[in-house]
Write an enzyme that holds these catalytic residues in place. Structure first.
Site, mmCIF file in Angstrom:
data_model
loop_
_atom_site.group_PDB
_atom_site.id
_atom_site.type_symbol
_atom_site.label_atom_id
_atom_site.label_comp_id
_atom_site.label_asym_id
_atom_site.label_seq_id
_atom_site.Cartn_x
_atom_site.Cartn_y
_atom_site.Cartn_z
ATOM 1 N N SER A 170 0.845 -1.195 0.000
ATOM 2 C CA SER A 170 0.000 0.000 0.000
ATOM 3 C C SER A 170 0.880 1.245 0.000
ATOM 4 O O SER A 170 1.659 1.449 -0.925
ATOM 5 C CB SER A 170 -0.946 -0.054 1.205
ATOM 6 O OG SER A 170 -1.961 0.907 1.102
ATOM 7 N N GLU A 277 -8.214 -1.383 -3.720
ATOM 8 C CA GLU A 277 -7.436 -2.289 -4.555
ATOM 9 C C GLU A 277 -7.660 -2.011 -6.031
ATOM 10 O O GLU A 277 -6.745 -2.183 -6.853
ATOM 11 C CB GLU A 277 -7.771 -3.739 -4.226
ATOM 12 C CG GLU A 277 -6.797 -4.740 -4.819
ATOM 13 C CD GLU A 277 -5.378 -4.598 -4.269
ATOM 14 O OE1 GLU A 277 -4.446 -5.175 -4.869
ATOM 15 O OE2 GLU A 277 -5.190 -3.908 -3.234
ATOM 16 N N HIS A 308 -7.787 -5.008 -0.943
ATOM 17 C CA HIS A 308 -6.666 -4.343 -0.265
ATOM 18 C C HIS A 308 -6.615 -4.869 1.166
ATOM 19 O O HIS A 308 -7.075 -4.220 2.106
ATOM 20 C CB HIS A 308 -6.922 -2.830 -0.298
ATOM 21 C CG HIS A 308 -5.697 -1.984 -0.307
ATOM 22 N ND1 HIS A 308 -4.828 -1.933 -1.370
ATOM 23 C CD2 HIS A 308 -5.185 -1.128 0.621
ATOM 24 C CE1 HIS A 308 -3.852 -1.076 -1.115
ATOM 25 N NE2 HIS A 308 -4.053 -0.584 0.108
#
Length: 330
Positions: A170, A277, A308
């Site tokens: 991330s 994501e 994500h």
């Protein structure tokens, strides 16, 4: 689990804990959301208690207060290391990697695992000045720490200070690539998992600003200056694509659809994780196109579904391990 630990789990459930807003003509926004429920780490690779073999070091830094580092030495005596970078809401007790995955067990597979603690909303970069909106008492200097101070310290404790691997998820994904580009002697491999790899794309500066404000009021203007500052493209992996030539890379992202790995998330959190994501996937695809044109030595793993969320990052770490070790000679 203690109450403080429970809060720590919930704050870091996603690497960039935020809600993906609609992308319109004005660009894309990421807004903070309520903490998520704690979750047990995935058990695809069940194994040892991380506290059984961990070493904890307080690393003296000239640029910031001392940084806590937790590491697991390779059981086969290998000196080569993988440095793991956390997400936006990193806390200061232990890394999200330790809270939410079992990747410390890579030490049993021939590589020393190193986790610097903290750096929430830092992008693991050297800031222009302390964040003024939340009265930060010192200036973040995370690039100097990860790229110079930490490798030197690793050398002092009889580990490798050069040719190591750096892996980020991330927020930390793009940072891992920039660190490798800027410190080629220190890093012989870099990996970005669900990273935001084109932060100067339309709307992304605003998205970064909103996400950082949602994380305890950090001001992105103090990081790289205003949106028109040249420091923004200097920290954009897509803009810096040619500076990554010759470095083995492992890049992953997914299209955003929830799977059984997201079973512990609420419906609202699944939407958030899927939205984040989707953005990471779009940015990764754009980076892939440029990487192929530039002839980068990169492996891309683009999953048809996935959000994500930590279970995917754990899986991709294990998937990359052999390639990582071969690249750095672990």
């Amino acid at each position: 689990m203690a109450e403080g630990q429970n809060r720590s789990f919930s704050r870091r459930r996603f690497g960039l804990l935020a809600t993906a807003g609609a992308a319109g003509a004005a660009g894309l926004a990421l807004a903070g959301q309520a903490p998520l429920a704690a979750a047990n780490p995935p058990d695809d690779h069940p194994g040892s208690d991380p506290n059984a073999t961990v070493e904890e070091h307080m690393v003296p830094t000239p640029e910031m207060p001392d940084v806590k580092v937790r590491l697991w030495r390779a059981t086969n005596g290998s000196k080569k290391c993988v440095i793991l970078l956390d997400g936006l809401r990193a806390t200061w007790d232990v890394s999200g990697w330790e809270h939410m995955t079992n990747v410390h067990e890579a030490a049993q597979h021939g590589i020393t695992v190193v986790e610097p603690i903290g750096g929430n909303a830092s992008f693991y970069t050297d800031w222009d000045s302390p964040s003024n909106l939340n009265n930060q008492p010192y200036r973040y200097m995370w690039e100097t720490f990860v790229g110079t101070t930490l490798p030197n310290y690793l050398s002092s404790i009889k580990l490798s200070g050069t040719g190591n691997a750096v892996v980020g998820l991330s927020m930390g994904g793009g940072s891992a690539l920039i660190l490798a580009a800027n410190h080629r002697d220190r890093f012989g491999f870099a990996s970005a998992l669900s990273g935001f790899l084109n932060i100067t794309a339309p709307g992304m500066r605003e998205a970064v600003r909103a996400a950082m404000l949602s994380e305890q009021g950090f001001n992105s203007d103090n990081m790289w200056g205003p949106p028109w500052s040249p420091r923004w493209p200097q920290n954009d992996p897509t803009v810096r694509i040619n500076d990554l030539k010759g470095i083995p890379l492992y890049i992953s992202a997914a299209r955003g659809g929830a799977t059984d790995k997201d079973g512990d998330l609420s419906a609202v959190d699944k939407v958030s994780a899927a939205g984040l994501e989707t953005i990471a996937y779009s940015q990764t695809k754009s980076f892939q196109d440029k990487a192929q044109q530039a002839g980068l030595n990169a492996r891309f793993v683009l999953d048809a579904s996935g959000t994500h969320n930590w279970p995917y990052w754990q899986d991709h770490f294990w998937d990359s391990l052999d390639y990582m070790k071969q690249s750095i000679g672990a």
